[in-house]
Write an enzyme that holds these catalytic residues in place. Structure first.
Site, PDB file in Angstrom:
ATOM      1  N   LYS A 188       0.869  -1.190   0.000  1.00  0.00           N
ATOM      2  CA  LYS A 188       0.000   0.000   0.000  1.00  0.00           C
ATOM      3  C   LYS A 188       0.904   1.238   0.000  1.00  0.00           C
ATOM      4  O   LYS A 188       0.773   2.144   0.823  1.00  0.00           O
ATOM      5  CB  LYS A 188      -0.936  -0.029   1.219  1.00  0.00           C
ATOM      6  CG  LYS A 188      -2.037   1.042   1.197  1.00  0.00           C
ATOM      7  CD  LYS A 188      -3.000   0.905   0.047  1.00  0.00           C
ATOM      8  CE  LYS A 188      -4.120   1.937   0.145  1.00  0.00           C
ATOM      9  NZ  LYS A 188      -4.972   1.963  -1.066  1.00  0.00           N
ATOM     10  N   ASP A 244      -2.675 -12.032   5.776  1.00  0.00           N
ATOM     11  CA  ASP A 244      -3.713 -12.665   6.579  1.00  0.00           C
ATOM     12  C   ASP A 244      -5.060 -12.541   5.873  1.00  0.00           C
ATOM     13  O   ASP A 244      -5.824 -13.511   5.742  1.00  0.00           O
ATOM     14  CB  ASP A 244      -3.760 -11.987   7.952  1.00  0.00           C
ATOM     15  CG  ASP A 244      -4.593 -12.736   8.974  1.00  0.00           C
ATOM     16  OD1 ASP A 244      -5.205 -13.768   8.615  1.00  0.00           O
ATOM     17  OD2 ASP A 244      -4.631 -12.297  10.133  1.00  0.00           O
TER      18      ASP A 244
END
Length: 353
Positions: A188, A244
């Site tokens: 990101k 995750d």
């Protein structure tokens, strides 16, 4: 092969029992396998007050590999955070330096209809997600809940150093070399400086792997692309929190989270092997849980820690044979399939092995 077995909570003991039956068959066939049992998660809290007691740490430290079921249950949600079962997972990963998590997302042709996406979108799906496991926001400090200006404030810190990024990048590039030589790094960087460093270091590391095509994708786009066109991916590498989330998303493309194994490795391929699903306390003790992800975790153990590729493939072929025969647990069953319980599915795999 010294293997520590940690059944954990919920359906953990049921699914681990089927994997242990397979290990017993291998032992009977001449493999030098030694199993030792320990506690982790809620079962450890019940017995010792801690989710990762010292006796378990000693057990897994001397083992070559760890086979783990699942941890957690709603009865533990009221405990102080350090005592919650999930803290046992974080502790064992940190204690054994299990920094590289490998999560395959493979759609067996027989389960194409079980996916929530159209069969033509997911048919032939075969993705490997390489997730960094011991850094990022899950372990960064400072962390906690504190008072500021008369109100509670929650703080967690996303942090990676260069060496942490380099070592997981090397694992990902080597994994891609053994597959289709395509690696997508997810970050990101347009918002988070921590992941700008991630992208920079992955780029630099990639210079040592000119045979691997490296691409980059922002995590929000990656989440969308996994649903829109998942087969564009071969190997994905990303940090702990993004991994995750994305690995669970990828798992559902395959029809059931109950089908997917995982390996968490240190720098010497000592590993912890576990299905990626949770403890599913609502079905615990009912003989309906799917043991195939746990059995496939044994295949990954044979491949990555013990270098027994033939055995790994033999286990995977046994699972495929069972699916071809139309045998299913309830989570992957469709009309016309023969639904089996947990132990009965274990019987079927052993018969096909």
């Amino acid at each position: 092969m010294n293997i520590a077995v940690l059944a954990g909570d919920g359906i953990g003991p049921e699914i681990i029992a089927q994997a242990v039956r397979l290990l017993d068959v291998l032992k009977a066939e001449g493999f030098d396998i030694e199993l030792e049992y320990g506690l982790i998660g809620g079962s450890a809290v019940d017995a010792t007050g801690e989710p990762y007691p010292e006796m378990t740490h000693q057990l897994v430290s001397r083992a070559d590999a760890v086979l783990l079921g699942a941890v957690g249950g709603p009865q533990y949600d009221v405990l102080p955070r350090p005592q919650r079962p999930e803290r046992g997972l974080l502790a064992i990963r940190k204690a054994l330096n299990l920094f590289a998590n490998l999560r395959p997302a493979i759609l067996y042709p027989e389960l194409a209809k079980a996916s929530s996406l159209k069969p033509d979108v997911v048919a032939g799906l075969d993705i490997m997600i390489v997730r960094e496991l011991t850094g990022d926001i899950y372990f960064g400090k400072p962390r906690g809940i504190e008072m500021r200006d008369g109100q509670r404030v929650g703080v967690n810190t996303m942090v990676y150093n260069e060496a942490e990024i380099q070592r997981i990048a090397h694992v990902a590039f080597r994994t891609a070399q053994k597959r289709n030589r395509r690696l997508c790094s997810v970050d990101k960087m347009n918002v988070l400086e921590c992941t700008q460093l991630w992208r920079d270091v992955v780029e630099e590391t990639g210079k040592a792997y000119p045979d691997v095509k490296l691409s980059h994708m922002l995590v929000d786009n990656a989440a969308m692309q996994l649903v829109r066109d998942p087969k564009q991916f071969d190997v994905i590498v990303t940090g702990n929190m993004f991994g995750d989330i994305l690995s669970d998303e990828a798992s559902m493309l395959t029809g059931s989270i109950g089908m997917l194994p995982s390996a968490s490795l240190d720098s010497h391929n000592k590993g912890l092997y576990e299905p990626i699903h949770g403890s599913a306390p609502d079905i615990a003790g009912k003989n309906v849980a799917n043991p195939l992800a746990t059995i496939l975790s044994v295949a990954m153990m044979m491949r990555y820690t013990f270098n027994q590729e033939d055995v790994a493939q033999h286990i995977e072929e046994a699972v495929k044979k069972v699916l071809v025969q139309g045998l299913r647990t309830s989570d992957i069953a469709s009309q016309g399939m023969h639904v089996l319980g947990t132990r009965e599915m274990g019987d079927a795999v052993l018969s096909a092995f």
